[in-house]
Design a protein around this motif. Sequence first.
Motif, short mmCIF file in Angstrom:
data_model
loop_
_atom_site.label_atom_id
_atom_site.label_comp_id
_atom_site.label_asym_id
_atom_site.label_seq_id
_atom_site.Cartn_x
_atom_site.Cartn_y
_atom_site.Cartn_z
N THR A 1 -7.07 -0.73 3.46
CA THR A 1 -7.27 -1.18 2.08
C THR A 1 -7.50 -2.68 2.07
O THR A 1 -6.88 -3.43 2.84
CB THR A 1 -6.07 -0.80 1.19
OG1 THR A 1 -6.34 -1.25 -0.14
CG2 THR A 1 -4.79 -1.46 1.66
N ARG B 1 -9.52 -3.87 -5.70
CA ARG B 1 -9.63 -3.15 -4.43
C ARG B 1 -11.10 -3.14 -4.03
O ARG B 1 -11.92 -2.51 -4.69
CB ARG B 1 -9.16 -1.70 -4.58
CG ARG B 1 -7.71 -1.54 -4.83
CD ARG B 1 -7.40 -0.05 -5.05
NE ARG B 1 -6.01 0.17 -5.34
CZ ARG B 1 -5.56 1.19 -6.05
NH1 ARG B 1 -6.41 2.08 -6.55
NH2 ARG B 1 -4.28 1.35 -6.26
N ASN C 1 -9.48 3.29 -1.36
CA ASN C 1 -8.96 3.14 -2.72
C ASN C 1 -7.44 3.25 -2.76
O ASN C 1 -6.87 4.18 -3.33
CB ASN C 1 -9.60 4.19 -3.64
CG ASN C 1 -9.32 3.94 -5.10
OD1 ASN C 1 -9.05 2.81 -5.50
ND2 ASN C 1 -9.37 4.98 -5.90
N GLU C 2 -6.78 2.31 -2.14
CA GLU C 2 -5.31 2.21 -2.12
C GLU C 2 -4.93 0.74 -2.23
O GLU C 2 -5.75 -0.14 -2.02
CB GLU C 2 -4.72 2.80 -0.82
CG GLU C 2 -5.00 4.27 -0.60
CD GLU C 2 -4.26 5.20 -1.55
OE1 GLU C 2 -3.34 4.71 -2.23
OE2 GLU C 2 -4.61 6.37 -1.61
N ARG D 1 0.86 -1.18 0.00
CA ARG D 1 0.00 0.00 0.00
C ARG D 1 0.89 1.22 0.00
O ARG D 1 1.74 1.38 0.88
CB ARG D 1 -0.89 0.00 1.24
CG ARG D 1 -1.69 1.26 1.36
CD ARG D 1 -2.55 1.22 2.59
NE ARG D 1 -3.15 2.52 2.82
CZ ARG D 1 -3.88 2.80 3.87
NH1 ARG D 1 -4.10 1.87 4.77
NH2 ARG D 1 -4.39 4.01 4.02
#
Length: 199
Positions: free
Chosen positions: A116, A166, A172-173, A108
């Motif tokens: 995440t 994801r 959203n990583e 990440r």
Amino acid sequence: MAIISTYPIDGSVNLTDKLIGTDVEDLSKTKNFTIESILSLKQIGLTNVLAAIDTTNQLPSGLDSILQVKFGAAQGTASDPVMLDALGNITFNQGGLYLFNGYANFERQGSSGGITVTLFRAFLNGSQVGPTKGVELSSTGIMFPYELTLPIQVSAGDVLTWEIMRDSSGINEGGLYIHTNSGPWSNVPSTGINIYKIG
């Protein structure tokens, strides 16, 4: 003595169980042989038929957006047991039993905060095989290597692919990242595969 075909079938076989056979190298004497000794006679060869790594970051475009995993440049032809295209499609040109070893470097990077959730799964001929798996990372600067080794029985023309996503249960990583090292060792790839043909 009862006829052998009338004996009950025992499904709980152990390596130390015995079978009756003829030893042709000892004047064809009838002897007992253990299951373990019989299995040890089989020679199983492994031939590496495909080895590849990808040295680019592989990141989904957003939440719940599916990305097919790549394993580097295309290699192999239709005359090879297995070939790989640049999109990550692994095509088995010869049927049989293979051993698949795959590696992915989940990381990440980017903004901190939140968790995440990066999911991944395998497809064979467009249908998911096995369960969906996932990695949760709660902060930046965490590298999570994942390695999987499994046997796979295929027919000629079968295509194996992998996908990541994801999940929207997280932020959203995250994705598959290369890791650039400062020391003399080679950098960590985002993905890698080795495929061996058995037999």
